[in-house]
Enzyme design. Structure first.
Site, PDB file in Angstrom:
ATOM      1  N   ASP A  80      48.537  11.172   7.269  1.00 39.03           N
ATOM      2  CA  ASP A  80      49.207  11.405   8.547  1.00 39.03           C
ATOM      3  C   ASP A  80      48.420  10.803   9.699  1.00 39.03           C
ATOM      4  O   ASP A  80      47.194  10.628   9.616  1.00 39.03           O
ATOM      5  CB  ASP A  80      49.440  12.895   8.790  1.00 39.03           C
ATOM      6  CG  ASP A  80      48.151  13.689   8.931  1.00 39.03           C
ATOM      7  OD1 ASP A  80      47.233  13.486   8.114  1.00 39.03           O
ATOM      8  OD2 ASP A  80      48.058  14.521   9.859  1.00 39.03           O
ATOM      9  N   GLU A 173      46.397  16.437   7.914  1.00 40.54           N
ATOM     10  CA  GLU A 173      45.010  16.673   8.317  1.00 40.54           C
ATOM     11  C   GLU A 173      44.877  16.746   9.820  1.00 40.54           C
ATOM     12  O   GLU A 173      44.093  17.542  10.356  1.00 40.54           O
ATOM     13  CB  GLU A 173      44.110  15.559   7.759  1.00 40.54           C
ATOM     14  CG  GLU A 173      42.614  15.811   7.906  1.00 40.54           C
ATOM     15  CD  GLU A 173      42.014  15.306   9.212  1.00 40.54           C
ATOM     16  OE1 GLU A 173      40.821  15.577   9.477  1.00 40.54           O
ATOM     17  OE2 GLU A 173      42.730  14.617   9.986  1.00 40.54           O
TER      18      GLU A 173
END
Length: 409
Positions: A80, A173
């Site tokens: 991400d 994350e």
């Protein structure tokens, strides 16, 4: 090795921004879409035990090619990108043989050495940037590309002897959930490394203790012409709380081991206001003191108004991994040796942030962080030198290689 650049550019173009408001895992469908493409690529390069679960966690194996007894080592990166800045329609571009001058991008974005002097150490190197309208996503698409490239090399090389290697890619994350559903037992590594650091040479086994705070203020809206002794302006109460926190303990005034309170957002009107803070400190006692002060401020404000108009939700998110790494410092030493073999002087430092590795270390998987090569993450000024990415791949290979060959080469 040139594949790492092709991979990174291809990955960077994928829209994988996470969403802190989402309740799903992964927080965005676009992350799962990318994971499926990555899963297919890992199978295409013939990695073993490739498995993508329903929560968006992707794992795979590089089988051992030696009979020597070696620990199972893991390498981890997140897919991400940060919701702090636009991550859709990323257009990477290569600045060939950077000449030391300001790099002019779109939207009047300038990567100027006067403001970002660290770029001058890469003069003469090829550098990848975005076009000024988005972040680049080297955090952590660079780590993903470096791990996949190293995996392909290890799988096809008879000269690099290694034990079993596990690789893992996580979602979310950037919003603090990357390790939420990571199955440490299934991963099966004795220790691992996140490829989620910054400039070449970074090696980190300390990070912040971290907490998030949500403060909700219930005001009282009254016509301003008749508000005397009646109105409670929620936004002004929010301002009061902010003013009671130490002004020197904000991110813009701190460095190294100094912690902070960071006001992430403030929304509201007379009737109701909401603030989101993050609290950070490397020292656990100071971390606890920061949380205690915020609680006391809320109590004082409520006492002043004679009612509980301020509500605080406080939640720890991760802790300093140093406590879990110190008993197994051979993991850090292995990374140091790998860097030195690659001609890199290790720069051991504390992370002014966190990684998946911090949470995973507390779940039984010691997991220091090593560099992926990028700079100025989470914004349009982001860049990554190509030689730094190549060095990251080399370091992964050196970590994987069995100890005897590594020591004697």
């Amino acid at each position: 090795m040139e594949k790492v650049v092709e991979r990174f550019i291809r990955y960077a173009k994928e829209y994988t921004t996470s969403d802190p408001e989402s309740k799903t895992c992964p927080s965005t469908k676009r992350q799962m879409d990318f994971m499926k493409k990555l899963e297919a690529e890992l199978k295409e390069i013939r990695l073993k035990e490739v498995e993508l679960d329903e929560n968006g966690y992707l794992m795979a194996t590089i089988p051992a090619n030696t009979n020597e007894k070696e620990p199972v080592i893991g390498f981890i990166a997140h897919v991400d990108t940060s919701p702090d800045f636009e991550g859709e329609n990323v257009q990477p571009q290569i600045v060939e043989k950077y000449n030391g001058n300001p790099i002019q991008l779109k939207n009047n974005v300038i990567i100027d050495p006067a403001e970002f002097p660290e770029i001058l150490q890469y003069k003469g190197q090829d550098i990848i940037t975005a076009d000024g309208t988005t972040l680049l996503g080297a955090d952590d698409k660079a780590g993903v590309a470096e791990i996949v490239t190293a995996a392909e090399i290890l799988l096809n090389s008879e000269n690099i002897k290694h034990g079993k290697i596990r690789i893992g890619f996580t979602p979310d994350e950037e919003i603090g959930r990357g390790a939420d559903k990571f199955d440490v037992k299934k991963f099966g590594a004795e220790f691992a490394y996140t490829l989620d650091g910054g400039e070449v040479g970074e090696l980190e086994f300390e990070n912040f203790n971290a907490a998030g705070a949500k403060i909700t203020i219930q005001g009282r809206s009254v016509h301003p012409g008749f508000a005397k002794d009646k109105m409670i302006n929620a936004t002004l109460v929010a301002h009061k709380i902010i003013s009671m926190l130490p002004p020197t303990q904000r991110p813009e005034h701190t460095e190294k081991y100094e912690g902070f309170y960071h006001l992430m957002s403030l929304n509201g009107n007379v009737e109701k206001a909401e603030m989101q803070f993050i609290i950070r400190d490397h020292d656990f006692e100071k971390f606890e003191e920061k949380k205690k002060l915020l609680k006391e401020i809320v109590q004082l404000v409520n006492l002043e108004f004679g009612r509980e108009l301020v509500h605080l939700e406080l939640k720890d998110t991760y802790y300093n991994m140093r406590k879990k790494i110190e008993p197994v410092m051979h993991v850090v030493e292995r990374a140091k040796m790998a860097m030195k073999k690659a001609g890199i002087q290790p720069n051991v430092k504390a992370i002014r942030g966190g990684t998946d590795g911090a949470r995973l270390s507390y779940e039984g998987l010691p997991c220091p962080n090593i560099f992926a090569g990028g700079h100025n993450f989470h914004g349009p000024f982001e860049f990554i030198p190509i030689p730094s990415m190549l060095k990251a791949v080399e370091v992964i290979l050196n970590i994987a290689e069995v100890k005897g060959r590594r020591m004697n080469s």
